[in-house]
Design a protein around this motif. Structure first.
Motif, PDB file in Angstrom:
ATOM      1  N   ARG A 164     -20.332  11.152  11.496  1.00 44.97           N
ATOM      2  CA  ARG A 164     -19.440  11.948  12.356  1.00 44.97           C
ATOM      3  C   ARG A 164     -20.179  12.370  13.622  1.00 44.97           C
ATOM      4  O   ARG A 164     -19.615  12.377  14.713  1.00 44.97           O
ATOM      5  N   VAL A 165     -21.462  12.714  13.480  1.00 44.81           N
ATOM      6  CA  VAL A 165     -22.274  13.067  14.647  1.00 44.81           C
ATOM      7  C   VAL A 165     -22.403  11.852  15.564  1.00 44.81           C
ATOM      8  O   VAL A 165     -22.222  11.948  16.781  1.00 44.81           O
ATOM      9  N   THR A 166     -22.687  10.700  14.990  1.00 46.03           N
ATOM     10  CA  THR A 166     -22.807   9.470  15.776  1.00 46.03           C
ATOM     11  C   THR A 166     -21.501   9.140  16.485  1.00 46.03           C
ATOM     12  O   THR A 166     -21.499   8.772  17.663  1.00 46.03           O
ATOM     13  N   SER A 167     -20.375   9.291  15.793  1.00 43.27           N
ATOM     14  CA  SER A 167     -19.095   8.973  16.425  1.00 43.27           C
ATOM     15  C   SER A 167     -18.803   9.934  17.580  1.00 43.27           C
ATOM     16  O   SER A 167     -18.193   9.531  18.573  1.00 43.27           O
ATOM     17  N   ALA A 168     -19.243  11.177  17.470  1.00 50.05           N
ATOM     18  CA  ALA A 168     -19.056  12.132  18.569  1.00 50.05           C
ATOM     19  C   ALA A 168     -19.904  11.726  19.777  1.00 50.05           C
ATOM     20  O   ALA A 168     -19.432  11.766  20.920  1.00 50.05           O
ATOM     21  N   ILE A 169     -21.147  11.321  19.532  1.00 47.93           N
ATOM     22  CA  ILE A 169     -22.017  10.869  20.622  1.00 47.93           C
ATOM     23  C   ILE A 169     -21.423   9.631  21.278  1.00 47.93           C
ATOM     24  O   ILE A 169     -21.381   9.512  22.508  1.00 47.93           O
ATOM     25  N   LEU A 170     -20.941   8.718  20.468  1.00 48.11           N
ATOM     26  CA  LEU A 170     -20.329   7.493  20.990  1.00 48.11           C
ATOM     27  C   LEU A 170     -19.066   7.808  21.796  1.00 48.11           C
ATOM     28  O   LEU A 170     -18.820   7.204  22.849  1.00 48.11           O
ATOM     29  N   ALA A 171     -18.271   8.766  21.336  1.00 48.02           N
ATOM     30  CA  ALA A 171     -17.056   9.154  22.061  1.00 48.02           C
ATOM     31  C   ALA A 171     -17.402   9.708  23.442  1.00 48.02           C
ATOM     32  O   ALA A 171     -16.721   9.408  24.432  1.00 48.02           O
ATOM     33  N   VAL A 172     -18.470  10.483  23.540  1.00 47.37           N
ATOM     34  CA  VAL A 172     -18.908  11.003  24.836  1.00 47.37           C
ATOM     35  C   VAL A 172     -19.308   9.849  25.750  1.00 47.37           C
ATOM     36  O   VAL A 172     -18.941   9.809  26.926  1.00 47.37           O
ATOM     37  N   ALA A 173     -20.053   8.891  25.201  1.00 47.57           N
ATOM     38  CA  ALA A 173     -20.481   7.732  25.990  1.00 47.57           C
ATOM     39  C   ALA A 173     -19.276   6.949  26.505  1.00 47.57           C
ATOM     40  O   ALA A 173     -19.252   6.517  27.667  1.00 47.57           O
ATOM     41  N   VAL A 174     -18.272   6.786  25.668  1.00 50.02           N
ATOM     42  CA  VAL A 174     -17.074   6.050  26.074  1.00 50.02           C
ATOM     43  C   VAL A 174     -16.327   6.800  27.183  1.00 50.02           C
ATOM     44  O   VAL A 174     -15.856   6.185  28.140  1.00 50.02           O
ATOM     45  N   THR A 175     -16.231   8.129  27.093  1.00 49.16           N
ATOM     46  CA  THR A 175     -15.555   8.879  28.155  1.00 49.16           C
ATOM     47  C   THR A 175     -16.305   8.756  29.478  1.00 49.16           C
ATOM     48  O   THR A 175     -15.681   8.694  30.540  1.00 49.16           O
ATOM     49  N   LEU A 176     -17.626   8.701  29.408  1.00 51.79           N
ATOM     50  CA  LEU A 176     -18.412   8.490  30.628  1.00 51.79           C
ATOM     51  C   LEU A 176     -18.156   7.106  31.209  1.00 51.79           C
ATOM     52  O   LEU A 176     -18.018   6.942  32.427  1.00 51.79           O
ATOM     53  N   LEU A 177     -18.108   6.125  30.354  1.00 52.15           N
ATOM     54  CA  LEU A 177     -17.867   4.746  30.786  1.00 52.15           C
ATOM     55  C   LEU A 177     -16.482   4.609  31.425  1.00 52.15           C
ATOM     56  O   LEU A 177     -16.333   3.976  32.476  1.00 52.15           O
ATOM     57  N   ILE A 178     -15.490   5.224  30.819  1.00 55.68           N
ATOM     58  CA  ILE A 178     -14.130   5.194  31.366  1.00 55.68           C
ATOM     59  C   ILE A 178     -14.102   5.857  32.746  1.00 55.68           C
ATOM     60  O   ILE A 178     -13.507   5.346  33.694  1.00 55.68           O
ATOM     61  N   SER A 179     -14.767   6.988  32.862  1.00 58.12           N
ATOM     62  CA  SER A 179     -14.827   7.690  34.142  1.00 58.12           C
ATOM     63  C   SER A 179     -15.540   6.848  35.201  1.00 58.12           C
ATOM     64  O   SER A 179     -15.111   6.781  36.352  1.00 58.12           O
ATOM     65  N   LYS A 180     -16.614   6.207  34.793  1.00 61.34           N
ATOM     66  CA  LYS A 180     -17.389   5.366  35.716  1.00 61.34           C
ATOM     67  C   LYS A 180     -16.556   4.217  36.265  1.00 61.34           C
ATOM     68  O   LYS A 180     -16.776   3.761  37.388  1.00 61.34           O
ATOM     69  N   HIS A 181     -15.599   3.760  35.498  1.00 59.07           N
ATOM     70  CA  HIS A 181     -14.728   2.678  35.931  1.00 59.07           C
ATOM     71  C   HIS A 181     -13.513   3.161  36.734  1.00 59.07           C
ATOM     72  O   HIS A 181     -12.568   2.415  36.961  1.00 59.07           O
TER      73      HIS A 181
END
Length: 186
Positions: A164-181
Motif C-alpha cells: 500500500r505504501v508502494t502504491s501510494a508512492i507510485l500514485a504520486v509519481a504518476v500524478t507528476l508524470l501526468i502534470s509534466k505532460h
C-alpha cells in the motif's frame, strides 16, 4: 467552503491577526486545508469498501505526505479533483493487491526515480523561484526517503502493508508524470 474561508479570513482581519494584504493568502491556505480534509473524509469510506479502513488510511496518509511537497496533476475544479482522487485511490489500492516482493522493488525504484526527476511540479499557481525549488526538492528527498525506508522495512514485517505504501508512492509519481505532460492546472 469558499464562504467559510472568507468568513474566517474576515474574522482574522477584524481581530487584527492578519493584515489586509494577507486575506487572499489566508483564504487560499484555508481552502486547500478544507478541501484536503473533506477529500480525505470522503475518500476514506470509498477506499475502505475496496481494501479496508487501515489500508486506505495508510495509502491516503502516505500519498498526502509525499504529494504535499511534490505537487503533480491538479484538476481545474473541486469536482474534478474529487473524481480524480477517487479514481487514483481505487486503482492504486487494487494495484497494491497484485504486488509481490520483486514487483514491489521495481515499482519503488521506478516511482522514486520519477519523483526525484520531476518534483516539484511548479505550476502557475505556485510559481516557485530557483531558491524555493531547491528547498522543496530537499524536502521531497527527505519525505521520499522516509516512506521508501518504511516500505522496505514493512516488506519484512507486514508485506501487504508495504504494498500500500508502494502504491501510494507510485500514485504520486504518476500524478507528476501526468502534470509534466501538460494535463491539469499548468
Amino acid at each position: 467552503m469558499e464562504a467559510l474561508a472568507a468568513r474566517i479570513a474576515a474574522f482574522c482581519l477584524q481581530k487584527h491577526y492578519i493584515e489586509p494584504d494577507q486575506i487572499a493568502w489566508l483564504q487560499y491556505g484555508l481552502m486547500r486545508r478544507l478541501m484536503g480534509m473533506v477529500t480525505f473524509l470522503l475518500l476514506l469510506p470509498v477506499g475502505a469498501f475496496f481494501d479496508g479502513w487501515r489500508s486506505t488510511f495508510l495509502f491516503l496518509l502516505v500519498f498526502r505526505f509525499i504529494r504535499i511537497r511534490t505537487g503533480g496533476y491538479h484538476a481545474k475544479t473541486p469536482t474534478g479533483c474529487l473524481l480524480g482522487s477517487t479514481f487514483t485511490m481505487i486503482v492504486s489500492l487494487e494495484f497494491a493487491k497484485r504486488l509481490h516482493p520483486v514487483s514491489n522493488f521495481i515499482c519503488l525504484a521506478a516511482a522514486s526515480f520519477l519523483i526525484l526527476r520531476l518534483a516539484p511540479a511548479n505550476n502557475a499557481a505556485l510559481h516557485l523561484n530557483a531558491e524555493e525549488l531547491v528547498a522543496v526538492r530537499k524536502e521531497v528527498k527527505l519525505r521520499l526517503a522516509i516512506v521508501m525506508l518504511s516500505a522496505c522495512l514493512l516488506l519484512f514485517f507486514r508485506e501487504p502493508i508495504a504494498y500500500r505504501v508502494t502504491s501510494a508512492i507510485l500514485a504520486v509519481a504518476v500524478t507528476l508524470l501526468i502534470s509534466k505532460h501538460g494535463f491539469g492546472m499548468q
